[in-house]
Motif scaffolding. Structure first.
Motif, PDB file in Angstrom:
ATOM      1  N   TYR A  40      -1.066   5.403   4.643  1.00 23.91           N
ATOM      2  CA  TYR A  40      -2.179   4.449   4.709  1.00 23.91           C
ATOM      3  C   TYR A  40      -2.722   4.323   6.131  1.00 23.91           C
ATOM      4  O   TYR A  40      -3.925   4.187   6.339  1.00 23.91           O
ATOM      5  CB  TYR A  40      -1.685   3.091   4.203  1.00 23.91           C
ATOM      6  CG  TYR A  40      -2.741   2.018   4.125  1.00 23.91           C
ATOM      7  CD1 TYR A  40      -3.665   2.002   3.090  1.00 23.91           C
ATOM      8  CD2 TYR A  40      -2.801   0.999   5.077  1.00 23.91           C
ATOM      9  CE1 TYR A  40      -4.622   1.009   3.006  1.00 23.91           C
ATOM     10  CE2 TYR A  40      -3.752   0.004   5.003  1.00 23.91           C
ATOM     11  CZ  TYR A  40      -4.665   0.016   3.966  1.00 23.91           C
ATOM     12  OH  TYR A  40      -5.630  -0.969   3.894  1.00 23.91           O
ATOM     13  N   ASN A  48      -6.945   5.210  -2.547  1.00 32.02           N
ATOM     14  CA  ASN A  48      -5.958   4.188  -2.214  1.00 32.02           C
ATOM     15  C   ASN A  48      -5.052   3.942  -3.406  1.00 32.02           C
ATOM     16  O   ASN A  48      -5.485   4.015  -4.561  1.00 32.02           O
ATOM     17  CB  ASN A  48      -6.658   2.873  -1.855  1.00 32.02           C
ATOM     18  CG  ASN A  48      -7.078   2.817  -0.406  1.00 32.02           C
ATOM     19  OD1 ASN A  48      -6.249   2.915   0.494  1.00 32.02           O
ATOM     20  ND2 ASN A  48      -8.375   2.660  -0.171  1.00 32.02           N
ATOM     21  N   HIS A  49      -3.793   3.638  -3.135  1.00 29.13           N
ATOM     22  CA  HIS A  49      -2.850   3.260  -4.184  1.00 29.13           C
ATOM     23  C   HIS A  49      -2.153   1.983  -3.739  1.00 29.13           C
ATOM     24  O   HIS A  49      -1.243   2.018  -2.906  1.00 29.13           O
ATOM     25  CB  HIS A  49      -1.841   4.377  -4.448  1.00 29.13           C
ATOM     26  CG  HIS A  49      -2.442   5.604  -5.062  1.00 29.13           C
ATOM     27  ND1 HIS A  49      -2.670   5.724  -6.411  1.00 29.13           N
ATOM     28  CD2 HIS A  49      -2.884   6.750  -4.506  1.00 29.13           C
ATOM     29  CE1 HIS A  49      -3.218   6.901  -6.671  1.00 29.13           C
ATOM     30  NE2 HIS A  49      -3.355   7.539  -5.527  1.00 29.13           N
ATOM     31  N   TRP A  50      -2.601   0.872  -4.299  1.00 28.45           N
ATOM     32  CA  TRP A  50      -2.020  -0.421  -3.970  1.00 28.45           C
ATOM     33  C   TRP A  50      -1.095  -0.867  -5.100  1.00 28.45           C
ATOM     34  O   TRP A  50      -1.256  -0.469  -6.257  1.00 28.45           O
ATOM     35  CB  TRP A  50      -3.108  -1.467  -3.756  1.00 28.45           C
ATOM     36  CG  TRP A  50      -3.936  -1.239  -2.515  1.00 28.45           C
ATOM     37  CD1 TRP A  50      -3.861  -0.176  -1.661  1.00 28.45           C
ATOM     38  CD2 TRP A  50      -4.944  -2.099  -2.006  1.00 28.45           C
ATOM     39  NE1 TRP A  50      -4.770  -0.311  -0.646  1.00 28.45           N
ATOM     40  CE2 TRP A  50      -5.453  -1.488  -0.829  1.00 28.45           C
ATOM     41  CE3 TRP A  50      -5.477  -3.311  -2.412  1.00 28.45           C
ATOM     42  CZ2 TRP A  50      -6.465  -2.068  -0.070  1.00 28.45           C
ATOM     43  CZ3 TRP A  50      -6.485  -3.888  -1.663  1.00 28.45           C
ATOM     44  CH2 TRP A  50      -6.972  -3.271  -0.493  1.00 28.45           C
ATOM     45  N   SER A  90       0.861  -4.732   3.395  1.00 28.66           N
ATOM     46  CA  SER A  90      -0.567  -4.741   3.743  1.00 28.66           C
ATOM     47  C   SER A  90      -0.939  -6.084   4.373  1.00 28.66           C
ATOM     48  O   SER A  90      -0.219  -7.073   4.231  1.00 28.66           O
ATOM     49  CB  SER A  90      -1.411  -4.502   2.491  1.00 28.66           C
ATOM     50  OG  SER A  90      -1.443  -5.665   1.684  1.00 28.66           O
ATOM     51  N   VAL A 108       0.857  -1.190   0.000  1.00 22.70           N
ATOM     52  CA  VAL A 108       0.000   0.000   0.000  1.00 22.70           C
ATOM     53  C   VAL A 108       0.890   1.236   0.000  1.00 22.70           C
ATOM     54  O   VAL A 108       1.937   1.264   0.631  1.00 22.70           O
ATOM     55  CB  VAL A 108      -0.953   0.010   1.209  1.00 22.70           C
ATOM     56  CG1 VAL A 108      -1.952  -1.125   1.101  1.00 22.70           C
ATOM     57  CG2 VAL A 108      -0.189  -0.086   2.521  1.00 22.70           C
ATOM     58  N   ASN A 109       0.461   2.242  -0.742  1.00 29.69           N
ATOM     59  CA  ASN A 109       1.206   3.489  -0.854  1.00 29.69           C
ATOM     60  C   ASN A 109       0.395   4.603  -0.207  1.00 29.69           C
ATOM     61  O   ASN A 109      -0.680   4.377   0.352  1.00 29.69           O
ATOM     62  CB  ASN A 109       1.496   3.791  -2.325  1.00 29.69           C
ATOM     63  CG  ASN A 109       2.709   4.687  -2.519  1.00 29.69           C
ATOM     64  OD1 ASN A 109       3.179   5.330  -1.575  1.00 29.69           O
ATOM     65  ND2 ASN A 109       3.220   4.739  -3.728  1.00 29.69           N
TER      66      ASN A 109
END
Length: 672
Positions: free
Chosen positions: A77, A152-154, A107, A63-64
């Motif tokens: 996050y 969210n940036h996964w 994560s 996760v970012n």
């Protein structure tokens, strides 16, 4: 005959040698192993209990930071109280990632290759805002993230997890981020992602997307080539797409029936205990028609305005090339006639009085006012220009692709630090050429003036990030490292460059300078400094404003920018246009007997930065929905920093091109 035979044998020998060299090169090329650019080497995956050294079964989900198009301030996050992983170690970020605020963390989502999962529980979060102030703060932060549409940036297998949704024209746009939730305002109007599903209703309700459905596409490797020519050792992932839902798992019972499940939401009035359970599902799909090397294509092809970008850039390039050709032809043709006429008059010993630009030959190289500052700006501008040029070259070669996160900023920063020697050398050469004697002051100003301004602006913006506890706040240790690079690397290199610059022989002017300055005649309005300076920046800006839209869209709307080839082409045309425009206006000023060209040449092309700043204001008003005083302050703070560097770059190109032009025309004319 013997000579012809000898030549024939030599030609035959040369052809045989060339043929043998080609065969050897082809043979070597078949034995060479392929290599991959840094950060984008493929990873092979295989089923559980079939792992090898080169094939793994677990697929880590990273996760970012979370960001928003309505706010410049990103957050980690953990700031929104999502489920956390038990793994405490995180990947080491490079300098560019830290400066951009990227914070990649492990994560709690466990994915194993080819193991489908349905409604897998991650964790349950319970809040009691009435009794616990911390829970009230967490809910307030979550609510703010939903209202501001934080994304969210996964990351899976170094690829962004994309969220694809329908847009106009029956097309789908695949975003590299997906929302944490959506809300319905007090009037019952559904906002953001709530419009995608009819069940998201209720005045003043905030819906949390607590269930994600991840669909991973892979190529099993049966049709993929490997460097050693053997059969592939495993599968390679092609894409990871996510669908987000809000599901109310009542009383802890998991129910992931997407069609009939009731969404989970909370309101401002609800102060009782809240409990939300986060779940996920994973599904795998085989697709051997697509290759690993082209797995980014579906993201880039779905980007909006991509077709418009191709047409607009090509159109802009054609127009600018046409205008540049006209300017060059007119300039060279007029100059050729002038030089021929002046030399003819001298050879005939005509007693007629001199006229035109030759009339000011005794004043054209008169040192300008504030020559110290001019030489410092030109030195720093050359440093910025070379940094930009080399960075774009690396980007065109693929070393700074989107897969290599932070590579662009790291490359630019390291280059800027190492190019302090160029700044010192060019600044010293210019300062010595205009007769400067305070060389110590020149060296110190070159090393500290512009870097201090840039670092001061950056530090001020970083204080705002610190106050907001943003992930973009550069840690204190990184600030110390930046200062160490400045004082420990850049400054000594600037001193070394200045040392060699001052040791070089002074640039000799082609004509002598008179002791008494010549009086400049009254100039018409359109040749006065301010109108000409403002006019000079219009044409260079005209060739970059289309590209600036996509660059700003990439920076502030968090879209992927990948057309570095076009950017390099536009940058090259910008340089040519700045040079030609400055030379043309300088020639007109000299013809009107105005010899104050030093500062004017720098400011003429540098004025392109004024239009860049005005366009940034227009972009902020018309294309962005940024709200809040802190975000607005940060936007314009970073814009001022970018505008300053662009001003130095464009101004340096204009000054150096004009300097060479003036030296050239006065060196080919006979002067008594």
């Amino acid at each position: 005959m013997c000579c012809n035979c000898l030549r024939g044998r030599q030609m035959m020998s040369w052809r045989l040698s060339s043929f043998l060299i080609i065969i050897i090169l082809l043979q070597l090329s078949t034995s060479l192993k392929a290599f991959y650019l840094p950060g984008i080497a493929p990873v092979s995956y295989c089923e559980k209990k079939k792992e090898t050294e080169s094939c793994r079964s677990d697929i880590p989900v990273m996760v970012n930071r979370l960001d928003s198009s309505e706010s410049v301030i990103p957050y980690e996050y953990s700031a929104f109280d999502f489920c956390q992983s038990n793994i405490t170690t995180s990947p080491v970020e490079n300098l560019g990632q830290v400066l951009f605020g990227e914070r990649i963390r492990p994560s709690p989502y466990n994915i194993v290759f080819l193991q489908n999962k349905t409604c897998e529980k991650v964790c349950t979060k319970t809040y009691d805002p009435k009794k616990n102030p911390k829970d009230r703060t967490k809910l307030s932060m979550l609510k703010r993230g939903i209202v501001k549409n934080y994304q969210n940036h996964w990351i899976i297998d170094n690829m962004p997890v994309t969220w694809c949704y329908p847009v106009e024209g029956n097309k789908k746009y695949c975003s590299t981020g997906f929302p944490i939730g959506c809300y319905v305002d007090n009037d019952g109007a559904r906002r953001k992602a709530c419009v995608l599903k009819e069940t998201y209703r209720g005045k003043g309700a905030y819906f949390v997307f607590n269930h994600v459905e991840i669909r991973i596409t892979y190529n099993d490797g049966s049709n993929q080539d490997t460097p050693n020519g053997k059969e592939s050792a495993g599968a390679r992932l092609l894409s990871a797409k996510v669908e987000v839902y809000s599901i109310d798992h009542k009383n802890g019972k998991l129910d992931c029936n997407i069609k009939n499940a009731k969404p989970w939401s909370f309101t401002d009035e609800k102060t009782s205990t809240l409990s939300v359970t986060y779940t996920y599902s994973v599904f795998f799909k085989n697709d051997n028609d697509k290759m690993w090397a082209s797995r980014w294509d579906y993201i880039l092809d779905s980007m909006p305005h991509s077709n418009i970008q191709w047409f607009s850039i090509i159109n802009s390039v054609v127009i600018v090339l046409f205008l540049s050709g006209m300017v060059a032809m007119v300039l060279l043709r007029t100059l050729h006639k002038d030089i021929a006429r002046y030399n003819q008059l001298d050879s005939l010993e005509d007693a007629q009085e001199e006229f035109g630009w030759k009339l000011v030959h005794g004043d054209v190289f008169r040192p300008p006012k504030r020559g110290m500052l001019l030489s410092v700006l030109v030195g720093s501008g050359s440093q910025t220009f070379i940094m930009t040029l080399v960075t774009l070259l690396f980007a065109c070669l693929g070393f700074l692709s989107p897969a290599n996160r932070g590579g662009l900023m790291t490359c630019a920063t390291v280059l800027y630090v190492c190019l302090g020697c160029c700044a010192g050398y060019i600044s010293a050469r210019i300062y010595k050429a205009i007769g400067g004697e305070k060389w110590k002051t020149n060296v110190l100003m070159t090393a500290f003036f512009i870097p201090a301004i840039c670092f001061g602006i950056f530090f001020l913006l970083n204080l705002v990030m610190w106050a907001r506890r943003s992930s973009a706040a550069v840690p204190f240790g990184t600030l110390v490292a930046l200062i160490a690079l400045w004082f420990g690397v850049s400054t000594p290199l600037t001193f070394i460059g200045a040392f060699f610059g001052f040791r070089k022989k002074t640039i000799e002017n082609p004509v002598r300078t008179n002791q008494i300055p010549r009086q400049i005649p009254e100039q018409p309005f359109f040749t006065k400094p301010l109108p000409c300076i403002l006019m000079g920046g219009i044409l260079p800006f005209g060739c970059i404003f289309i590209q600036m839209f996509f660059i700003m869209n990439s920076i502030w709307s968090h879209q992927v920018y990948y057309m570095f080839g076009f950017l390099f082409l536009v940058f090259s045309i910008l340089i040519v246009t700045c040079a030609e425009t400055t030379i043309l206006l300088c020639y007109f000023h000299l013809c009107s007997e105005d010899y104050h060209w030093w500062w004017r040449s720098f400011l003429t092309s540098g004025s392109t930065a004024i239009y860049l700043f005005i366009y940034s204001i227009h972009f902020f008003i018309s294309n962005l929905s940024i709200t809040g005083g802190a975000s607005t302050f940060l936007f314009f703070g970073y814009t001022i920093l970018i505008t300053l560097l662009f001003f130095l770059l464009a101004g340096t190109v204009g000054f150096l091109s004009c300097y060479m032009f003036v030296r050239k025309i006065y060196s080919v004319v006979k002067v008594d």
